[in-house]
Design an enzyme around this catalytic site. Structure first.
Site, PDB file in Angstrom:
ATOM      1  N   ARG A  61      -8.989  -7.229  -1.548  1.00 25.40           N
ATOM      2  CA  ARG A  61      -8.110  -6.758  -2.618  1.00 25.40           C
ATOM      3  C   ARG A  61      -6.683  -7.275  -2.434  1.00 25.40           C
ATOM      4  O   ARG A  61      -5.995  -7.640  -3.391  1.00 25.40           O
ATOM      5  CB  ARG A  61      -8.122  -5.222  -2.637  1.00 25.40           C
ATOM      6  CG  ARG A  61      -7.230  -4.622  -3.704  1.00 25.40           C
ATOM      7  CD  ARG A  61      -7.506  -3.125  -3.849  1.00 25.40           C
ATOM      8  NE  ARG A  61      -6.743  -2.539  -4.938  1.00 25.40           N
ATOM      9  CZ  ARG A  61      -5.805  -1.599  -4.765  1.00 25.40           C
ATOM     10  NH1 ARG A  61      -5.525  -1.155  -3.550  1.00 25.40           N
ATOM     11  NH2 ARG A  61      -5.161  -1.119  -5.795  1.00 25.40           N
ATOM     12  N   HIS A  65      -4.303  -9.198  -5.077  1.00 21.30           N
ATOM     13  CA  HIS A  65      -2.976  -8.709  -5.455  1.00 21.30           C
ATOM     14  C   HIS A  65      -1.871  -9.693  -5.082  1.00 21.30           C
ATOM     15  O   HIS A  65      -0.808  -9.694  -5.696  1.00 21.30           O
ATOM     16  CB  HIS A  65      -2.720  -7.334  -4.829  1.00 21.30           C
ATOM     17  CG  HIS A  65      -3.433  -6.226  -5.544  1.00 21.30           C
ATOM     18  ND1 HIS A  65      -3.043  -4.912  -5.489  1.00 21.30           N
ATOM     19  CD2 HIS A  65      -4.527  -6.250  -6.353  1.00 21.30           C
ATOM     20  CE1 HIS A  65      -3.874  -4.172  -6.226  1.00 21.30           C
ATOM     21  NE2 HIS A  65      -4.782  -4.963  -6.752  1.00 21.30           N
ATOM     22  N   ASP A  66      -2.114 -10.509  -4.069  1.00 16.77           N
ATOM     23  CA  ASP A  66      -1.138 -11.562  -3.763  1.00 16.77           C
ATOM     24  C   ASP A  66      -1.168 -12.625  -4.864  1.00 16.77           C
ATOM     25  O   ASP A  66      -0.137 -12.973  -5.436  1.00 16.77           O
ATOM     26  CB  ASP A  66      -1.460 -12.195  -2.400  1.00 16.77           C
ATOM     27  CG  ASP A  66      -0.394 -13.191  -1.964  1.00 16.77           C
ATOM     28  OD1 ASP A  66       0.784 -13.020  -2.367  1.00 16.77           O
ATOM     29  OD2 ASP A  66      -0.721 -14.136  -1.218  1.00 16.77           O
ATOM     30  N   ASP A  73       1.160 -16.603  -2.499  1.00 13.92           N
ATOM     31  CA  ASP A  73       2.311 -17.059  -1.713  1.00 13.92           C
ATOM     32  C   ASP A  73       2.685 -16.048  -0.637  1.00 13.92           C
ATOM     33  O   ASP A  73       3.796 -16.088  -0.099  1.00 13.92           O
ATOM     34  CB  ASP A  73       3.519 -17.287  -2.636  1.00 13.92           C
ATOM     35  CG  ASP A  73       4.033 -15.989  -3.235  1.00 13.92           C
ATOM     36  OD1 ASP A  73       3.274 -14.981  -3.237  1.00 13.92           O
ATOM     37  OD2 ASP A  73       5.188 -15.952  -3.699  1.00 13.92           O
ATOM     38  N   ASN A  93       0.144  -0.897  -5.195  1.00 10.57           N
ATOM     39  CA  ASN A  93      -0.162  -1.270  -3.813  1.00 10.57           C
ATOM     40  C   ASN A  93       0.069  -0.170  -2.786  1.00 10.57           C
ATOM     41  O   ASN A  93      -0.575  -0.153  -1.741  1.00 10.57           O
ATOM     42  CB  ASN A  93       0.676  -2.489  -3.416  1.00 10.57           C
ATOM     43  CG  ASN A  93       0.239  -3.752  -4.144  1.00 10.57           C
ATOM     44  OD1 ASN A  93      -0.949  -3.919  -4.450  1.00 10.57           O
ATOM     45  ND2 ASN A  93       1.186  -4.625  -4.441  1.00 10.57           N
ATOM     46  N   HIS A 192     -15.734  -4.703  -6.449  1.00 12.68           N
ATOM     47  CA  HIS A 192     -15.786  -3.236  -6.426  1.00 12.68           C
ATOM     48  C   HIS A 192     -17.141  -2.720  -5.946  1.00 12.68           C
ATOM     49  O   HIS A 192     -17.432  -1.540  -6.085  1.00 12.68           O
ATOM     50  CB  HIS A 192     -15.447  -2.666  -7.812  1.00 12.68           C
ATOM     51  CG  HIS A 192     -13.995  -2.820  -8.157  1.00 12.68           C
ATOM     52  ND1 HIS A 192     -13.463  -2.488  -9.378  1.00 12.68           N
ATOM     53  CD2 HIS A 192     -12.944  -3.280  -7.411  1.00 12.68           C
ATOM     54  CE1 HIS A 192     -12.160  -2.726  -9.378  1.00 12.68           C
ATOM     55  NE2 HIS A 192     -11.818  -3.212  -8.204  1.00 12.68           N
TER      56      HIS A 192
HETATM   57  C1  HEM Z   1     -10.539  -6.347 -13.159  1.00 10.40           C
HETATM   58  C2  HEM Z   1      -9.452  -5.675 -12.896  1.00 10.40           C
HETATM   59  C3  HEM Z   1      -9.301  -4.789 -11.701  1.00 10.40           C
HETATM   60  C4  HEM Z   1      -8.815  -3.525 -11.700  1.00 10.40           C
HETATM   61  C5  HEM Z   1      -8.304  -2.759 -12.917  1.00 10.40           C
HETATM   62  C6  HEM Z   1      -8.875  -3.034 -10.350  1.00 10.40           C
HETATM   63  C7  HEM Z   1      -8.448  -1.781  -9.948  1.00 10.40           C
HETATM   64  C8  HEM Z   1      -8.664  -1.256  -8.697  1.00 10.40           C
HETATM   65  C9  HEM Z   1      -8.300   0.082  -8.294  1.00 10.40           C
HETATM   66  C10 HEM Z   1      -7.571   1.091  -9.158  1.00 10.40           C
HETATM   67  C11 HEM Z   1      -8.730   0.257  -7.018  1.00 10.40           C
HETATM   68  C12 HEM Z   1      -8.616   1.520  -6.173  1.00 10.40           C
HETATM   69  C13 HEM Z   1      -7.333   1.556  -5.398  1.00 10.40           C
HETATM   70  C14 HEM Z   1      -7.182   2.893  -4.738  1.00 10.40           C
HETATM   71  O1  HEM Z   1      -6.920   3.868  -5.461  1.00 10.40           O
HETATM   72  O2  HEM Z   1      -7.342   3.011  -3.512  1.00 10.40           O
HETATM   73  C15 HEM Z   1      -9.364  -0.964  -6.608  1.00 10.40           C
HETATM   74  C16 HEM Z   1      -9.931  -1.173  -5.373  1.00 10.40           C
HETATM   75  C17 HEM Z   1     -10.449  -2.381  -4.974  1.00 10.40           C
HETATM   76  N1  HEM Z   1     -10.400  -3.559  -5.675  1.00 10.40           N
HETATM   77 FE1  HEM Z   1      -9.957  -3.781  -7.612  1.00 10.40          FE
HETATM   78  N2  HEM Z   1      -9.401  -4.007  -9.559  1.00 10.40           N
HETATM   79  C18 HEM Z   1      -9.665  -5.102 -10.329  1.00 10.40           C
HETATM   80  C19 HEM Z   1     -10.146  -6.310  -9.894  1.00 10.40           C
HETATM   81  C20 HEM Z   1     -10.385  -6.615  -8.578  1.00 10.40           C
HETATM   82  C21 HEM Z   1     -10.600  -7.948  -8.060  1.00 10.40           C
HETATM   83  C22 HEM Z   1     -10.526  -9.221  -8.895  1.00 10.40           C
HETATM   84  C23 HEM Z   1     -10.832  -7.814  -6.731  1.00 10.40           C
HETATM   85  C24 HEM Z   1     -11.089  -8.888  -5.708  1.00 10.40           C
HETATM   86  C25 HEM Z   1     -11.688 -10.017  -5.941  1.00 10.40           C
HETATM   87  C26 HEM Z   1     -10.785  -6.413  -6.422  1.00 10.40           C
HETATM   88  C27 HEM Z   1     -11.055  -5.863  -5.198  1.00 10.40           C
HETATM   89  C28 HEM Z   1     -10.967  -4.528  -4.906  1.00 10.40           C
HETATM   90  C29 HEM Z   1     -11.447  -3.947  -3.663  1.00 10.40           C
HETATM   91  C30 HEM Z   1     -12.200  -4.686  -2.565  1.00 10.40           C
HETATM   92  C31 HEM Z   1     -11.105  -2.598  -3.704  1.00 10.40           C
HETATM   93  C32 HEM Z   1     -11.327  -1.570  -2.588  1.00 10.40           C
HETATM   94  C33 HEM Z   1     -10.069  -1.556  -1.730  1.00 10.40           C
HETATM   95  C34 HEM Z   1     -10.150  -0.702  -0.482  1.00 10.40           C
HETATM   96  O3  HEM Z   1     -11.202  -0.164  -0.155  1.00 10.40           O
HETATM   97  O4  HEM Z   1      -9.110  -0.599   0.193  1.00 10.40           O
HETATM   98  N3  HEM Z   1     -10.474  -5.725  -7.558  1.00 10.40           N
HETATM   99  N4  HEM Z   1      -9.298  -1.870  -7.652  1.00 10.40           N
END
Ligand code: HEM
Ligand SMILES: *[C@@H]1O[C@H](CO)[C@@H](O)[C@H](O)[C@H]1NC(C)=O
Ligand SMILES: *[C@@H]1O[C@H](CO)[C@@H](O)[C@H](O)[C@H]1NC(C)=O
Ligand SMILES: *[C@@H]1O[C@H](CO)[C@@H](O)[C@H](O)[C@H]1NC(C)=O
Ligand SMILES: *[C@@H]1O[C@H](CO)[C@@H](O)[C@H](O)[C@H]1NC(C)=O
Ligand SMILES: *[C@@H]1O[C@H](CO)[C@@H](O)[C@H](O)[C@H]1NC(C)=O
Length: 325
Positions: A61, A65-66, A73, A93, A192
């Site tokens: 993630r 986000h980077d 960068d 973040n 996800h």
């Molecule tokens: C499509 C739009 C996306 C949205 C709206 C989104 C949103 C989110 C949100 C809200 C969380 C939970 C954060 C938290 O409350 O702890 C999350 C977690 C995560 N996202 Fe996304 N995300 C998106 C796309 C992506 C992409 C493109 C990736 C990587 C390729 C990604 C990888 C992850 C991962 C691995 C987690 C789990 C993080 C952890 O366990 O610390 N997400 N995302």
């Protein structure tokens, strides 16, 4: 064309191709300047995951986000200062992003071995790749040579990162802004399938959804009651988290897509992928074909890793990833 013009043309062509060359990242970029770069990052990721397997999700993630904010960068790693709120302290973040210590320990070792050579942006890209392969995803070669940025602004994180309340057209637009297709958006959302979310990121779907509905009707009701147990209404505990894919929270599989088809995903931004015919078709395809998705995911990660990168003599090689030189 006279010889003077020809010479000028040759010069322009040459200059242009130099610029083009500089803009290219290369697989094996550190093979002569710091051959241990990739193995050292891999060792540090391995160590990090041994102490907390959840950091794999954190690092994947973090790379996303980077890349979505000022390109890949390393700007997400920079600490806030007295005068500026950095990306890392934007609500997108902080407090949810994790894995910084893995990047820092890799950087410390690399600075001792080859000072001023390996960028934080590349370390993060390698670490994301290693996190994918160590959790069952397909491994891939990372073109490297990114340089580190010197600017990090919380406001830019909010402006570029998609919130979990977005619907398909909004998500498609945010990814298109970064040169990624709608299908790549569906593919990358498959991340996800690992990791966790804070209750605060989706509690809008559980309580007071709108004036007529208590919960989001597109959320499976059994799943919703489980989530309500884990995320009580009105709780002030901002540390509450739930796994994204409860059955296999640490495995890069395609359960995410089956979960979407079962209405058992946390965010509107996940469930909305069934609301458009072409994204719905991709969701069904990925749900059925694990190898297809793993391949597409690896390719999309490589492409995401090239967004607006700094190369050549742009930017810098940071000495410490959390502060600019
Ligand atoms: C499509 C739009 C996306 C949205 C709206 C989104 C949103 C989110 C949100 C809200 C969380 C939970 C954060 C938290 O409350 O702890 C999350 C977690 C995560 N996202 Fe996304 N995300 C998106 C796309 C992506 C992409 C493109 C990736 C990587 C390729 C990604 C990888 C992850 C991962 C691995 C987690 C789990 C993080 C952890 O366990 O610390 N997400 N995302
Ligand atoms: C950056 O911030 C983190 C988290 O607040 C802190 O642990 C770290 O020591 C800071 N880095 C530097 C170089 O001050
Ligand atoms: C509440 O949400 C449901 C499902 O999205 C929708 O059908 C309904 O129109 C919404 N009601 C209001 C008042 O917004
Ligand atoms: C949450 O905090 C608010 C204000 O601090 C307080 O009024 C409320 O009772 C708290 N809720 C719970 C469930 O503790
Ligand atoms: C689905 O997405 C495609 C591609 O972005 C778009 O052209 C189409 O309008 C969308 N359909 C709906 C119903 O939103
Ligand atoms: C989406 O698919 C449904 C069912 O196959 C069809 O009725 C509808 O016309 C399609 N919508 C668009 C915008 O293509």
């Amino acid at each position: 064309m006279g010889s003077k013009e020809k010479l000028l043309l040759a010069f322009v062509v040459c200059l242009y191709s130099t610029v083009q060359l500089e803009a290219q990242l290369q697989v094996g970029f550190y093979s002569s300047t710091c051959p241990r770069a990739e193995p050292i990052v891999q060792e540090e990721v391995m160590k990090g995951l041994q102490s907390n397997i959840g950091l794999a999700a954190g690092l994947i993630r973090m790379h996303f986000h980077d890349c979505f904010v000022r390109g890949c960068d390393g700007s997400v790693l920079i600490n806030s200062t007295d005068s500026t709120q950095a990306e890392r302290d934007s609500p997108a973040n902080n407090p949810s992003l994790r894995g910084f210590e893995v990047i820092d320990s890799a950087k410390t070792r690399l600075e001792a071995l080859c000072p001023g050579v390996v960028s934080c942006a590349d370390i993060l890209t390698f670490a994301a790749r290693d996190s994918v392969s160590m959790t069952g995803g397909m491994t891939y070669r990372v073109p490297a040579g990114r340089r580190d940025g010197r600017i990090s602004l919380a406001t830019e994180a909010s402006a570029n990162l998609p919130p979990p309340t977005f619907v398909v057209d909004q998500l498609t637009q945010r990814f298109a802004n970064k040169g990624l297709t709608q299908d790549e958006m569906v593919t990358l959302s498959g991340a996800h399938t690992i990791g966790r979310s804070h209750c605060t990121s989706f509690s809008n779907r559980l309580y007071n959804f709108n004036s007529t509905m208590a919960s989001d009707p597109t959320l499976d009701s059994t799943f919703a009651s489980q989530l309500m147990q884990s995320c009580p209404q009105g709780s002030n505990d901002t540390t509450l988290v739930v796994p994204m894919d409860p059955s296999t929270p640490y495995t890069m599989d395609t359960n995410y897509y089956s979960n979407i088809l079962a209405n058992k995903v946390l965010f509107t931004s996940d469930q909305t992928l069934t609301s458009n015919n072409s994204t719905a078709a991709s969701v069904r395809m990925n749900a059925m074909n694990r190898m297809l998705w793993k391949n597409k995911f690896a390719a999309a990660m490589v492409k995401m890793g090239q967004i607006e990168v700094l190369t050549g003599s742009d930017g810098e090689i940071r000495k410490v990833c959390s502060v600019v030189n």
